[in-house]
Design an enzyme around this catalytic site. Structure first.
Site, PDB file in Angstrom:
ATOM      1  N   ARG A   1      -6.833  10.975  -6.911  1.00  0.00           N
ATOM      2  CA  ARG A   1      -8.051  10.717  -6.820  1.00  0.00           C
ATOM      3  C   ARG A   1      -9.298  11.378  -7.143  1.00  0.00           C
ATOM      4  NH1 ARG A   1      -9.968   7.910  -1.220  1.00  0.00           N
ATOM      5  NH2 ARG A   1     -10.889  10.097  -0.951  1.00  0.00           N
TER       6      ARG A   1
ATOM      7  N   TYR B   1     -15.177 -11.832   0.293  1.00  0.00           N
ATOM      8  CA  TYR B   1     -16.045 -10.806  -0.430  1.00  0.00           C
ATOM      9  C   TYR B   1     -17.293 -11.102  -0.925  1.00  0.00           C
ATOM     10  CZ  TYR B   1     -12.380  -7.686   1.339  1.00  0.00           C
ATOM     11  OH  TYR B   1     -11.385  -7.043   2.503  1.00  0.00           O
TER      12      TYR B   1
ATOM     13  N   ARG C   1      -3.528   6.946   0.409  1.00  0.00           N
ATOM     14  CA  ARG C   1      -4.137   8.232   1.232  1.00  0.00           C
ATOM     15  C   ARG C   1      -3.102   9.271   1.970  1.00  0.00           C
ATOM     16  NH1 ARG C   1      -9.105   4.868   3.013  1.00  0.00           N
ATOM     17  NH2 ARG C   1      -7.293   3.365   2.965  1.00  0.00           N
TER      18      ARG C   1
ATOM     19  N   ASP D   1      -6.930  -2.888  -7.464  1.00  0.00           N
ATOM     20  CA  ASP D   1      -7.421  -3.340  -6.306  1.00  0.00           C
ATOM     21  C   ASP D   1      -7.729  -4.558  -6.690  1.00  0.00           C
ATOM     22  OD1 ASP D   1      -8.602  -2.334  -3.251  1.00  0.00           O
ATOM     23  OD2 ASP D   1      -9.843  -4.029  -3.894  1.00  0.00           O
TER      24      ASP D   1
ATOM     25  N   ARG E   1       0.710  -1.198   0.004  1.00  0.00           N
ATOM     26  CA  ARG E   1      -0.128  -0.022  -0.006  1.00  0.00           C
ATOM     27  C   ARG E   1       0.789   1.418   0.107  1.00  0.00           C
ATOM     28  NH1 ARG E   1      -5.506  -0.363   1.784  1.00  0.00           N
ATOM     29  NH2 ARG E   1      -6.422  -2.128   0.760  1.00  0.00           N
TER      30      ARG E   1
END
Ligand code: CP3
Length: 340
Positions: free
Chosen positions: A34, A147, A25, A71, A21
């Site tokens: 983004r 998921y 952010r 992702d 990662r």
């Protein structure tokens, strides 16, 4: 490429480093890109902007490898499940796969609908310095299945486990179908230009030992064997998070084992260090504090030494509020302390 040399246990001038990662952010540059893309998913689907955020941490941190910006959930999305990312909640699918009938929702050929990823890879490889490796990735079949079955992140994995124990055939059918898509997906990432591939099994620790091997590790191994048979020169890295207790049973045809922060590095080295290059495993929260970060680095390097066989990384992903200064310092510190 120093990162690729290290994956193959060849000598390198220092221990290479990148961070899971590493794009995200905690970088203001990421937030700005983004914003321009519109949303996180728009960013994943925009090859030009995905390329831009992939390169940001390479420029800012000077890590030895870039990881493709995307992702793991784009694969189930392209298998036909509608995906949304919601502020403060994380990802959610609007349909779930819980019955034999739900399986009909899943379409074959997802790997052929991920052209935006391959296009991003082409662009990244064109702009990335030739000494820096580009890592492609996917989620593990088990982690993706959770998921697809739960519809979102879960603390208990109740629906997934109900299926695992109550209707194991159905779970195997889902895992097999996801695995087929993932093999094609990684192969196409390699054809597009990635230099190594990594499989993230983020929810490995949800399972007890016997079912972990049957429902997750077997599928990871199968994907690894498929890639190694077709692309023997491409390093394959597997990251099952949180399975320190099962290290004795780990085997398979792959190159690098990702060690998460909850697994003691000396244990991983004793059990797997002869057979696999180890990648890891600084607890990411140590980046909150410079002295604790250095203590963690010293500890890991004292175990792994300066010989080949180690790639430095965090033991899980960067968090959004970690100070970038410490991430920049971490790269310099590892490079300096591990210089041969
Ligand atoms: O820099 C990189 O590592 C490359 C990009 C990358 C992302 N996700 C971008 C991302 C990679 C390799 C992933 C993998 C991923 N995605 C995993 C496996 C690794 C792990 O962390 O265990 C998992 C489980 C996911 C699923 C996922 N994606 C969740 C649960 C979330 C929400 C939680 C969160 O951190 O917000 C995401 C969103 C996501 N994926 C973000 C990024 C940069 C944040 C999205 C944003 O910009 O708001």
């Amino acid at each position: 490429m120093i990162f690729i040399d290290a994956c193959k246990r060849q000598p390198t001038p220092y221990t290479p480093i990148w961070m899971m990662r590493q794009a995200g952010r905690y970088l203001i540059e990421y937030m700005q890109t983004r914003e321009r893309a519109g949303s996180f998913l728009d960013l994943c689907k925009n090859p030009e902007l995905a390329c831009e955020v992939t390169l940001q941490p390479v420029e800012i941190l000077d890590v030895d490898a870039a990881i493709l910006f995307s992702d793991i959930l784009v694969v189930p999305m392209e298998m036909g499940l509608e995906l949304g990312f919601y502020q403060g909640e994380g990802p959610r699918f609007s349909q779930t796969i819980r019955t034999q009938k739900d399986l009909l929702l899943l379409q074959e050929g997802a790997e052929n609908r991920l052209g935006y990823v391959y296009e991003a890879i082409h662009r990244i490889r064109e702009s990335l310095h030739q000494e820096k490796a580009l890592i492609g990735f996917c989620g593990s079949p088990w982690t993706l299945a959770t998921y697809m079955i739960e519809g979102e992140g879960s603390k208990t994995y109740a629906h997934s486990k109900k299926m695992l124990y109550g209707d194991p055939k159905l779970l195997h059918a889902i895992l097999a179908q996801v695995s087929e898509a993932l093999k094609g997906y990684l192969a196409k990432q390699i054809e597009a230009g990635v230099n190594a591939v990594m499989v993230f099994d983020s929810w490995a620790a949800a399972l007890e030992e016997s079912v972990y091997f049957e429902f997750s590790w077997e599928y990871m191994k199968e994907i690894a064997s498929f890639i190694k048979a077709r692309y023997p020169h491409i390093p394959v890295m597997l990251f099952p998070k949180g399975i320190a207790g099962f290290l004795d049973k780990i085997e398979g045809d792959f190159d690098v084992f990702g060690v998460d922060w909850s697994t003691p590095m000396d244990l991983a080295k004793a059990k797997l260090g002869d057979r696999y290059v180890l990648q890891g495993n600084l607890e990411p929260a140590r980046l909150y504090d410079r002295a604790k970060m250095e203590e963690g680095v010293d500890h890991i390097l004292s175990i792994m030494g300066k010989e080949s066989g180690h790639i430095f990384n965090l033991g899980h992903g960067m968090m959004p509020d970690l100070p970038r200064e410490n991430a920049i310092e971490l790269v310099k510190m590892v490079r300096q302390k591990s210089a041969r």
